[in-house]
Design a protein around this motif. Structure first.
Motif, PDB file in Angstrom:
ATOM      1  N   LYS A  58       8.212  19.042   5.212  1.00 49.69           N
ATOM      2  CA  LYS A  58       7.995  17.988   6.207  1.00 49.69           C
ATOM      3  C   LYS A  58       9.036  18.071   7.320  1.00 49.69           C
ATOM      4  O   LYS A  58      10.215  18.256   7.075  1.00 49.69           O
ATOM      5  N   ASP A  59       8.538  17.965   8.546  1.00 51.91           N
ATOM      6  CA  ASP A  59       9.336  17.920   9.772  1.00 51.91           C
ATOM      7  C   ASP A  59       9.774  19.278  10.308  1.00 51.91           C
ATOM      8  O   ASP A  59      10.483  19.333  11.313  1.00 51.91           O
ATOM      9  N   LEU A  60       9.374  20.385   9.685  1.00 52.82           N
ATOM     10  CA  LEU A  60       9.600  21.691  10.298  1.00 52.82           C
ATOM     11  C   LEU A  60       8.707  21.799  11.533  1.00 52.82           C
ATOM     12  O   LEU A  60       7.675  21.126  11.621  1.00 52.82           O
ATOM     13  N   THR A  61       9.084  22.647  12.501  1.00 49.66           N
ATOM     14  CA  THR A  61       8.257  22.874  13.684  1.00 49.66           C
ATOM     15  C   THR A  61       8.042  24.367  13.877  1.00 49.66           C
ATOM     16  O   THR A  61       8.853  25.189  13.434  1.00 49.66           O
ATOM     17  N   ASP A 109       1.919  14.645  23.944  1.00 55.49           N
ATOM     18  CA  ASP A 109       2.394  13.743  24.992  1.00 55.49           C
ATOM     19  C   ASP A 109       3.563  14.342  25.766  1.00 55.49           C
ATOM     20  O   ASP A 109       4.151  13.692  26.620  1.00 55.49           O
ATOM     21  N   GLY A 110       3.927  15.578  25.463  1.00 60.21           N
ATOM     22  CA  GLY A 110       4.998  16.260  26.168  1.00 60.21           C
ATOM     23  C   GLY A 110       6.387  15.966  25.636  1.00 60.21           C
ATOM     24  O   GLY A 110       7.366  16.512  26.130  1.00 60.21           O
ATOM     25  N   THR A 111       6.499  15.116  24.630  1.00 58.73           N
ATOM     26  CA  THR A 111       7.818  14.772  24.102  1.00 58.73           C
ATOM     27  C   THR A 111       8.207  15.616  22.900  1.00 58.73           C
ATOM     28  O   THR A 111       9.344  15.559  22.456  1.00 58.73           O
ATOM     29  N   GLU A 112       7.274  16.385  22.359  1.00 62.82           N
ATOM     30  CA  GLU A 112       7.568  17.239  21.210  1.00 62.82           C
ATOM     31  C   GLU A 112       6.773  18.528  21.339  1.00 62.82           C
ATOM     32  O   GLU A 112       5.900  18.641  22.193  1.00 62.82           O
ATOM     33  N   PRO A 113       7.076  19.528  20.495  1.00 68.49           N
ATOM     34  CA  PRO A 113       6.301  20.765  20.554  1.00 68.49           C
ATOM     35  C   PRO A 113       4.797  20.484  20.423  1.00 68.49           C
ATOM     36  O   PRO A 113       4.389  19.495  19.814  1.00 68.49           O
ATOM     37  N   ARG A 114       3.982  21.356  20.983  1.00 63.31           N
ATOM     38  CA  ARG A 114       2.529  21.129  21.066  1.00 63.31           C
ATOM     39  C   ARG A 114       1.890  20.786  19.727  1.00 63.31           C
ATOM     40  O   ARG A 114       1.114  19.850  19.624  1.00 63.31           O
ATOM     41  N   LEU A 115       2.188  21.544  18.667  1.00 58.15           N
ATOM     42  CA  LEU A 115       1.641  21.214  17.352  1.00 58.15           C
ATOM     43  C   LEU A 115       2.352  20.019  16.724  1.00 58.15           C
ATOM     44  O   LEU A 115       1.829  19.375  15.829  1.00 58.15           O
ATOM     45  N   GLY A 116       3.560  19.744  17.183  1.00 59.02           N
ATOM     46  CA  GLY A 116       4.331  18.650  16.612  1.00 59.02           C
ATOM     47  C   GLY A 116       5.078  19.100  15.372  1.00 59.02           C
ATOM     48  O   GLY A 116       5.373  20.280  15.192  1.00 59.02           O
ATOM     49  N   PHE A 136       0.032  19.374  11.000  1.00 60.16           N
ATOM     50  CA  PHE A 136       1.107  18.965  11.895  1.00 60.16           C
ATOM     51  C   PHE A 136       0.736  17.619  12.510  1.00 60.16           C
ATOM     52  O   PHE A 136      -0.403  17.179  12.404  1.00 60.16           O
ATOM     53  N   THR A 137       1.663  17.017  13.213  1.00 58.28           N
ATOM     54  CA  THR A 137       1.377  15.732  13.844  1.00 58.28           C
ATOM     55  C   THR A 137       0.325  15.861  14.941  1.00 58.28           C
ATOM     56  O   THR A 137      -0.415  14.915  15.190  1.00 58.28           O
ATOM     57  N   ASN A 138       0.235  17.034  15.591  1.00 59.68           N
ATOM     58  CA  ASN A 138      -0.707  17.217  16.690  1.00 59.68           C
ATOM     59  C   ASN A 138      -1.683  18.364  16.468  1.00 59.68           C
ATOM     60  O   ASN A 138      -2.163  18.963  17.431  1.00 59.68           O
ATOM     61  N   GLY A 139      -1.972  18.701  15.235  1.00 62.95           N
ATOM     62  CA  GLY A 139      -2.916  19.782  14.987  1.00 62.95           C
ATOM     63  C   GLY A 139      -2.767  20.365  13.604  1.00 62.95           C
ATOM     64  O   GLY A 139      -2.154  19.768  12.718  1.00 62.95           O
TER      65      GLY A 139
END
Length: 155
Positions: A58-61, A109-116, A136-139
């Motif tokens: 959890k929370d890796l990018t 939203d531009g505040t984190e990496p694209r996939l989150g 991921f948070t965004n995909g």
């Protein structure tokens, strides 16, 4: 998300996710014998879903996703960067004899990496070897391969 067992559901206020790896961990007891060796070792790692562990996913990018053509076989590497508040190492996932690689993303939203940031993952038996989905948070990322190896490393 297509994950069959692990639960990753957005909270009603859209500020986070409800995460539950327990249904996957319970199913894994019956599935593990059908996973190839590397995927079985990865899925069965006790720190994998321990949210208080520095070895929890959890929370890796995503730092990099690479595709290597090794003649008759494709190899995919996903290099995951640590979260500075949680991890002391990054994680390299290497997939052998890849049959499918799919990346789905939402508009960030531009505040984190694209996939989150990574929320949960699950590795399931597949006729080709293993289907590994990462939420991921965004995909999400889905890799179908003969097997996978996971190695924690300094970044």
């Amino acid at each position: 998300m297509l994950m069959r067992y692990a639960r990753v559901e957005p909270l009603a206020d859209h500020y986070g996710f409800a995460l539950d790896p327990q249904p996957y961990l319970e199913a894994l007891a019956g599935l593990a014998g059908d996973l190839p060796p590397g995927a079985r070792e990865w899925a069965g790692d006790s720190a994998h879903y321990d949210f208080s562990s520095v070895r929890c996913v959890k929370d890796l990018t995503v730092g990099r996703i690479g595709l290597v053509d090794e003649g008759p076989r494709l190899v995919v590497e996903i290099d995951l960067r640590p979260n500075e508040w949680k991890h002391d190492e990054g994680l390299l996932l290497r997939y052998s004899d890849v049959r499918n690689l799919r990346v789905d993303t939402d508009e960030g939203d531009g505040t984190e990496p694209r996939l989150g940031s990574l929320q949960l993952d699950e590795a399931l038996p597949h006729p080709a070897g293993v289907a590994h989905e990462i939420a991921f948070t965004n995909g999400s990322v889905l890799v179908v391969a003969a097997d996978l190896t996971a190695r924690w490393h300094q970044v």
